[in-house]
Enzyme design. Structure first.
Site, PDB file in Angstrom:
ATOM      1  N   THR A  70       0.847  -1.200   0.000  1.00  0.00           N
ATOM      2  CA  THR A  70       0.000   0.000   0.000  1.00  0.00           C
ATOM      3  C   THR A  70       0.881   1.247   0.000  1.00  0.00           C
ATOM      4  OG1 THR A  70      -1.786  -1.135   1.142  1.00  0.00           O
ATOM      5  CG2 THR A  70      -1.748   1.264   1.345  1.00  0.00           C
ATOM      6  N   ASN A 140      -5.881  -9.420  -7.718  1.00  0.00           N
ATOM      7  CA  ASN A 140      -6.033 -10.050  -6.407  1.00  0.00           C
ATOM      8  C   ASN A 140      -7.409 -10.669  -6.199  1.00  0.00           C
ATOM      9  OD1 ASN A 140      -6.473  -7.040  -6.361  1.00  0.00           O
ATOM     10  ND2 ASN A 140      -7.485  -7.588  -4.456  1.00  0.00           N
ATOM     11  N   GLN A 170       0.498  -9.703  -5.963  1.00  0.00           N
ATOM     12  CA  GLN A 170       0.063 -11.116  -6.036  1.00  0.00           C
ATOM     13  C   GLN A 170       0.938 -11.918  -7.006  1.00  0.00           C
ATOM     14  OE1 GLN A 170      -2.165 -12.520  -4.093  1.00  0.00           O
ATOM     15  NE2 GLN A 170      -3.238 -10.756  -3.230  1.00  0.00           N
ATOM     16  N   SER A 190       4.911  -7.172  -1.669  1.00  0.00           N
ATOM     17  CA  SER A 190       4.630  -7.242  -0.235  1.00  0.00           C
ATOM     18  C   SER A 190       4.997  -8.620   0.312  1.00  0.00           C
ATOM     19  CB  SER A 190       3.135  -6.978  -0.023  1.00  0.00           C
ATOM     20  OG  SER A 190       2.832  -6.981   1.342  1.00  0.00           O
ATOM     21  N   ALA A 191       5.780  -8.636   1.397  1.00  0.00           N
ATOM     22  CA  ALA A 191       6.322  -9.907   1.895  1.00  0.00           C
ATOM     23  C   ALA A 191       5.263 -10.882   2.413  1.00  0.00           C
ATOM     24  CB  ALA A 191       7.342  -9.622   3.013  1.00  0.00           C
ATOM     25  N   HIS A 192       4.151 -10.346   2.947  1.00  0.00           N
ATOM     26  CA  HIS A 192       3.200 -11.297   3.571  1.00  0.00           C
ATOM     27  C   HIS A 192       2.385 -12.098   2.560  1.00  0.00           C
ATOM     28  CE1 HIS A 192      -0.859  -9.141   3.509  1.00  0.00           C
ATOM     29  NE2 HIS A 192      -0.062  -8.130   3.214  1.00  0.00           N
ATOM     30  N   THR A 229      13.051   4.148  11.438  1.00  0.00           N
ATOM     31  CA  THR A 229      14.094   3.133  11.598  1.00  0.00           C
ATOM     32  C   THR A 229      13.741   1.887  10.789  1.00  0.00           C
ATOM     33  OG1 THR A 229      14.555   3.960  13.796  1.00  0.00           O
ATOM     34  CG2 THR A 229      15.346   1.729  13.300  1.00  0.00           C
ATOM     35  N   CYS A 315     -19.104  -6.674  -1.078  1.00  0.00           N
ATOM     36  CA  CYS A 315     -20.085  -5.608  -1.293  1.00  0.00           C
ATOM     37  C   CYS A 315     -19.966  -4.613  -0.146  1.00  0.00           C
ATOM     38  CB  CYS A 315     -21.470  -6.232  -1.317  1.00  0.00           C
ATOM     39  SG  CYS A 315     -22.791  -5.091  -1.612  1.00  0.00           S
TER      40      CYS A 315
END
Ligand code: PLP
Length: 369
Positions: A70, A140, A170, A190-192, A229, A315
């Site tokens: 994001t 996605n 994705q 994105s790592a997750h 950091t 929705c």
């Protein structure tokens, strides 16, 4: 538990957890510190950038870590102005960011019933005012793999100075993300989504456009365009997870699972409609709609048997999913879309059980309405 919600997030690999804990315990210094213990942590970041750079045909100095895809998408989009091109099937972190950007105009390219960008519409909407383009690589919600290479050729063929950003959240670790081959200038990930930690994103920025990028957070500019950091445990674990995802060789197995569930649903559940295309689609994602069903009700019935999926209809505020609305789907299916998303922990036996619960639940819902 049968976890079929891997497009929402994945379980961290054991190796990534171990790497994370090891860095927390043994390399915990601030990577910006000038002493050797800080440099030790800084080296883990450099090593990870080097690995990711090599993987996508970029250099270490073109990889930046962020808090999430994001944030990466925000940095990419908010750095530019003028006239932008995108689509209506973007993730909300792209779609909504355009609304808060400085562009004079945003043009939306139409897509076909499987979510593929209409090249002719792109050619019509490209003109001398266009400065920036952003497209999602793997969708996605439905899994469609956009032909980025071809789209880039059209765009750069028109004007090589147009900046191209792709959202590869994705895609990373699952389909080729070689930026040279794809012909893109920026790429978010994105790592997750590949069994790494949450709140760790990345952004590839081609060297020649780095001067145009504006920081999203002011402070110490540790990652140049973002401040705060750095997070060596998460960054290092991200690299370990990505390596394991790449080396897993699971693609064919995931494809088998996807095709198996498609077939089971098609043959056993009346009035079902497979939204995800069979070709040029990520096997990790299978979106299916069931006529006259409320997906949220179905989701909770599956949950009672410890089967976890996502509501593809999403929705919100009385509005249908933007992505589904763009696909020209029959109204009777619009409320009933479920997204199944796979990992290699799933077995065919899990899918047999999922089918049984799915079928019983749908019959029950249809009986009472
Ligand atoms: N882009 C796409 C295509 C996604 O699927 C997601 C996550 O759902 C994001 C962006 C946002 O990722 P993150 O959770 O790292 O902000």
């Amino acid at each position: 538990m049968i976890y079929l919600d891997n497009a929402a997030t994945t379980k961290m690999y054991e190796e990534a957890i171990e790497a994370y804990v090891d860095v927390c315990k043994n390399h915990f210094a601030n990577p910006s510190a000038l002493h050797s213990y800080g440099m030790d942590a800084e080296n883990l970041i450099k090593e990870t950038k080097k690995y990711i750079g090599k993987l996508i045909s970029a250099s270490e100095s073109e990889i930046f870590f962020t808090k999430s895809a994001t944030e990466s998408n925000n940095i990419a989009i908010k750095s530019f102005d003028g006239l932008a091109i995108t689509s209506k099937i973007e993730h909300s972190s792209v779609y909504n960011t355009f609304k808060n950007s400085h562009f004079d105009e945003v043009r939306y390219i139409s897509n076909d019933n499987y979510g593929f960008i209409d090249e002719d519409d792109l050619k019509i909407k490209l003109d001398n005012k266009v400065t920036f383009v952003s497209f999602i690589y793997v969708n996605n919600e439905i899994g469609t793999i956009q032909d980025i290479k071809n789209l880039s050729k059209i765009i750069k063929g028109f004007n090589k100075d147009i900046v191209i950003h792709i959202d590869a959240t994705q895609a990373m670790g699952k389909v080729s993300c070689d930026v040279e081959d794809l012909g893109v200038d920026m790429m978010s990930f994105s790592a997750h989504k590949f069994h790494g930690p949450k709140q760790l994103g990345g952004l590839y920025i081609r060297k020649n456009i780095q001067g145009k990028i504006k920081p999203i957070l002011d402070g110490g500019y540790q990652e140049v365009f973002s401040s705060g950091t750095n997070n060596p445990p998460a960054i290092y674990a991200c690299g370990i997870a990505l390596k394991k995802q790449i080396e897993s060789n699971e693609y064919t197995y995931i494809e088998e699972l996807n095709h198996y569930l498609r077939k089971l649903i098609k043959e056993n559940i009346k009035d079902s409609y497979i939204i995800s295309p069979i070709e040029n689609s990520s096997p990790y994602i299978l979106d299916v709609a069931f006529a006259n069903i409320k997906s949220e009700v179905l989701l909770h019935m599956l949950e009672e048997e410890e089967i976890y999926v996502s509501s593809g209809s999403a929705c919100s505020k009385g509005q249908y999913s933007r992505v589904l609305s763009s696909l020209g789907i029959d109204k009777k299916y619009m409320d009933g879309a479920i997204r199944f998303s796979f990992s290699n922990e799933i077995t065919k036996k899990d899918l047999d059980f999922t089918l049984k619960v799915l079928k019983d639940s749908i019959e029950m819902i249809r009986r009472v309405i």
